[in-house]
Design a protein around this motif. Structure first.
Motif, PDB file in Angstrom:
ATOM      1  N   ARG A   1     -57.135  -2.338 -20.856  1.00  0.00           N
ATOM      2  CA  ARG A   1     -56.895  -2.839 -19.500  1.00  0.00           C
ATOM      3  C   ARG A   1     -56.247  -4.215 -19.528  1.00  0.00           C
TER       4      ARG A   1
ATOM      5  N   GLU B   1     -39.190  -8.033 -12.101  1.00  0.00           N
ATOM      6  CA  GLU B   1     -39.163  -7.069 -11.005  1.00  0.00           C
ATOM      7  C   GLU B   1     -38.961  -7.774  -9.665  1.00  0.00           C
TER       8      GLU B   1
ATOM      9  N   GLU C   1     -52.653  -3.869 -20.403  1.00  0.00           N
ATOM     10  CA  GLU C   1     -51.872  -3.379 -19.270  1.00  0.00           C
ATOM     11  C   GLU C   1     -51.634  -4.487 -18.252  1.00  0.00           C
ATOM     12  N   LEU C   2     -52.659  -5.299 -18.003  1.00  0.00           N
ATOM     13  CA  LEU C   2     -52.497  -6.422 -17.079  1.00  0.00           C
ATOM     14  C   LEU C   2     -51.483  -7.430 -17.615  1.00  0.00           C
ATOM     15  N   SER C   3     -51.523  -7.661 -18.913  1.00  0.00           N
ATOM     16  CA  SER C   3     -50.560  -8.587 -19.524  1.00  0.00           C
ATOM     17  C   SER C   3     -49.141  -8.048 -19.397  1.00  0.00           C
ATOM     18  N   ARG C   4     -49.003  -6.733 -19.591  1.00  0.00           N
ATOM     19  CA  ARG C   4     -47.673  -6.126 -19.463  1.00  0.00           C
ATOM     20  C   ARG C   4     -47.156  -6.253 -18.039  1.00  0.00           C
ATOM     21  N   LEU C   5     -48.043  -5.995 -17.075  1.00  0.00           N
ATOM     22  CA  LEU C   5     -47.639  -6.113 -15.677  1.00  0.00           C
ATOM     23  C   LEU C   5     -47.283  -7.554 -15.327  1.00  0.00           C
ATOM     24  N   ALA C   6     -48.089  -8.483 -15.843  1.00  0.00           N
ATOM     25  CA  ALA C   6     -47.829  -9.893 -15.549  1.00  0.00           C
ATOM     26  C   ALA C   6     -46.496 -10.349 -16.133  1.00  0.00           C
ATOM     27  N   SER C   7     -46.169  -9.853 -17.321  1.00  0.00           N
ATOM     28  CA  SER C   7     -44.918 -10.265 -17.958  1.00  0.00           C
ATOM     29  C   SER C   7     -43.699  -9.634 -17.290  1.00  0.00           C
ATOM     30  N   SER C   8     -43.868  -8.431 -16.745  1.00  0.00           N
ATOM     31  CA  SER C   8     -42.729  -7.747 -16.126  1.00  0.00           C
ATOM     32  C   SER C   8     -42.571  -8.088 -14.651  1.00  0.00           C
ATOM     33  N   LEU C   9     -43.601  -8.677 -14.049  1.00  0.00           N
ATOM     34  CA  LEU C   9     -43.554  -8.953 -12.616  1.00  0.00           C
ATOM     35  C   LEU C   9     -42.431  -9.910 -12.221  1.00  0.00           C
TER      36      LEU C   9
END
Length: 228
Positions: A196, A210, A199-207
């Motif tokens: 988890r 985006e 996944e949060l780190s991936r979302l934070a880096s791609s945000l």
């Protein structure tokens, strides 16, 4: 005088003192032995209960695995029941006799085992109630009874999954011990938490990228409308 009847060195007095000392020392020893025996009996009882439940759940899980249908097979079966105007007979289940017999002792099981075991047997109880209601419904509303049988098949799948989980934990506890069970569950929780967080780190880096892309799209759309 020292050896008189009232002297502490009198054999009778000495014998009484020795007996009192032995009794005082024996009491904690006996208490320790009794508690050790009680722990051994409790451990044996826990093992017996777990092994009995393991055997009962495993037998039913094997049966459920043999009756398992995939999605297309379930649809075909339900369509066939509609067309033939029939409902399959679901016999009364007898897969909880051991659990019913030891339900008063379920609290002695390892804490991590209780919930999966109770969940599994709760599923069986719901299945039995639904099967009874389905057979009654078949006499008045066949279509509804077929739909209920579809629900029964889904409950069977849920019971299979909960039974497999209960088996996994029971087998770990019985064959490797409660400490090994706790370690296994802790490692699984840590792995889930790590996934988890990743996944949060991936979302934070791609945000940011985006958001920048979204901003660019909005600017382009606004520019296009401005030129009209």
């Amino acid at each position: 005088m020292l050896k008189g009847q009232g002297s502490i060195l009198n054999p009778t007095v000495m014998a009484a003192l020795v007996a009192a000392c032995v009794a005082m020392l024996a009491w904690p020893v006996n208490d320790w032995l009794n508690r050790r025996r009680d722990r051994a009996l409790r451990t044996e009882r826990v093992s017996d209960v777990q092994r009995a439940l393991l055997a009962e759940i495993r037998a039913h899980v094997v049966a459920l695995e043999g009756q398992r249908l995939d999605a297309s097979e379930r649809v075909a079966l339900l369509d066939s029941l509609h067309d033939q105007n029939r409902i399959p007979f679901v016999p009364a289940q007898a897969n909880d006799r051991i659990f019913s017999a030891i339900i008063e002792d379920v609290h002695i099981l390892p804490a991590d085992v209780i919930d999966p075991v109770v969940t599994y047997y709760r599923q069986l109880s719901i299945m039995a109630a639904l099967a009874e209601a389905m057979h009654k419904q078949a006499n008045t509303d066949h279509a509804r009874a077929v739909a209920m049988f579809g629900d029964y098949l889904e409950l069977s799948e849920a019971a299979l999954e909960s039974g497999q989980e209960a088996l996994r934990l029971l087998m770990t506890s019985v064959f490797f011990g409660e400490d090994a069970l706790r370690q296994m569950l802790d490692e699984e929780k840590a792995a889930v938490l790590a996934a988890r967080q990743a996944e949060l780190s991936r979302l934070a880096s791609s945000l940011p990228a985006e958001l920048e892309e979204l901003r660019a799209r909005l600017n382009t759309r606004f520019s296009d409308r401005s030129g009209l």
